[in-house]
Write a protein that holds these residues in place. Structure first.
Motif, short mmCIF file in Angstrom:
data_model
loop_
_atom_site.label_atom_id
_atom_site.label_comp_id
_atom_site.label_asym_id
_atom_site.label_seq_id
_atom_site.Cartn_x
_atom_site.Cartn_y
_atom_site.Cartn_z
N THR A 1 -27.02 1.44 -108.54
CA THR A 1 -27.22 1.87 -107.36
C THR A 1 -27.85 3.36 -107.19
O THR A 1 -28.06 3.81 -108.28
N VAL A 2 -28.85 3.62 -106.35
CA VAL A 2 -29.44 4.76 -106.31
C VAL A 2 -28.75 6.05 -105.72
O VAL A 2 -28.18 5.68 -104.41
N HIS A 3 -28.89 7.17 -106.24
CA HIS A 3 -28.22 8.48 -105.71
C HIS A 3 -29.11 9.64 -105.95
O HIS A 3 -30.08 9.63 -106.65
N ARG A 4 -29.11 10.20 -104.87
CA ARG A 4 -29.78 11.87 -104.87
C ARG A 4 -29.31 12.60 -105.83
O ARG A 4 -28.09 12.78 -106.24
N TRP A 5 -30.26 13.26 -106.52
CA TRP A 5 -29.89 14.28 -107.35
C TRP A 5 -29.05 15.49 -107.16
O TRP A 5 -29.49 15.83 -105.95
N SER A 6 -27.79 15.85 -107.59
CA SER A 6 -27.39 16.94 -107.29
C SER A 6 -26.64 17.67 -108.53
O SER A 6 -26.47 16.95 -109.44
N THR A 7 -26.24 18.90 -108.56
CA THR A 7 -25.79 19.68 -109.51
C THR A 7 -24.17 18.97 -109.67
O THR A 7 -23.62 18.81 -110.87
N ALA A 8 -23.61 18.69 -108.60
CA ALA A 8 -22.33 17.96 -108.76
C ALA A 8 -22.31 16.72 -109.68
O ALA A 8 -21.50 16.46 -110.42
N ALA A 9 -23.36 16.13 -109.28
CA ALA A 9 -23.53 14.51 -109.83
C ALA A 9 -23.72 14.59 -111.39
O ALA A 9 -23.60 14.07 -112.22
N ALA A 10 -24.63 15.84 -111.59
CA ALA A 10 -25.08 16.07 -113.20
C ALA A 10 -23.68 16.55 -113.99
O ALA A 10 -23.80 16.25 -114.84
N ALA A 11 -23.02 17.09 -113.20
CA ALA A 11 -21.78 17.90 -114.03
C ALA A 11 -20.69 16.75 -114.43
O ALA A 11 -20.07 16.87 -115.35
N ARG A 12 -20.84 15.51 -113.98
CA ARG A 12 -19.99 14.47 -114.28
C ARG A 12 -20.33 13.99 -115.49
O ARG A 12 -19.54 13.34 -116.20
N GLY A 13 -21.60 13.99 -115.96
CA GLY A 13 -21.89 13.52 -117.27
C GLY A 13 -21.94 12.05 -117.54
O GLY A 13 -22.03 11.87 -118.73
N HIS A 14 -22.16 11.38 -116.43
CA HIS A 14 -22.30 9.89 -116.62
C HIS A 14 -23.50 9.48 -117.05
O HIS A 14 -24.59 10.09 -116.64
#
Length: 215
Positions: free
Chosen positions: A16-29
């Motif tokens: 799936t496509v997601h917009r980059w965000s600091t919150a998404a990056a913090a999850r580390g997936h």
């Protein structure tokens, strides 16, 4: 380009496509990150990819990732139109054959484009020309009349024309890309190739994918 990809990019399930965000990056997936921005967030993107083992598709030309030790797969893609990439690969291999010929190279993009014409410069290098030899057209009237760009595509296009002659013979090559869909389709194919192959933690030029037949 980033906004266009968010709107146009379609991936096969389960991706799936997601917009980059600091919150998404913090999850580390573990993900496949596509960077098409100005570079403001590139350091955060690099940290995320290194910590999560994610691959990074770099669309910006002249990126500092080109010479850096990454610790994760980096795919340099100054152009994601697959047919154009194959054409450019062909020129890179065979351009030297035209040494000594008179060569003209013209490129046209939408008026709003201010960055260097990376594709045209790469074509020029393959043909033994310099970046200064590239003729760039941004005037809409000239695009309409001289280059025959359809009016509906003046706002988003990429056209390149090459003329090679030796006095007795003249060869013309032309490429035309209209709209954003070819680039989004290309990114989807590159993502699929990354999923399908075990990549090393190093920098790849997209030409490697082309030569291996992965895209």
């Amino acid at each position: 380009m980033a906004a266009e990809l968010l709107n146009e990019l379609s991936l096969s399930s389960p991706l799936t496509v997601h917009r980059w965000s600091t919150a998404a990056a913090a999850r580390g997936h573990q993900s496949i990150v596509v960077h098409a921005g100005s570079g403001r967030e590139l350091d955060d993107v690099r940290t995320y990819c290194r910590e999560s083992g994610s691959a990074l598709i770099e669309l910006a030309t002249g990126s500092k990732l080109e010479m850096a030790e990454s610790g994760f797969p980096v795919i340099l893609c100054p152009n994601t139109n697959i047919l154009m990439l194959k054409f450019m690969n062909m020129l890179a291999r065979s351009g030297r054959l035209f040494k000594g010929c008179q060569i003209e190279l013209t490129e046209s993009h939408q008026t709003e484009k201010r960055s260097a014409p990376g594709t045209a410069i790469a074509i020029a290098q393959s043909l033994g020309l310099s970046a200064q030899d590239v003729v760039s057209v941004r005037d809409r009237e000239e695009q309409l009349t001289a280059l025959r760009i359809p009016a509906e595509h003046l706002g988003r296009h990429a056209a390149h024309s090459i003329h090679i002659e030796d006095g007795a013979c003249r060869i013309s090559l032309e490429t035309r890309v209209y709209g954003a869909s070819p680039y989004a389709d290309g990114v989807a194919k590159i993502v699929s190739a990354i999923v399908s192959h075990q990549l090393e933690n190093r920098v790849y030029a997209i030409d490697e994918f082309v030569e291996h037949g992965w895209v």
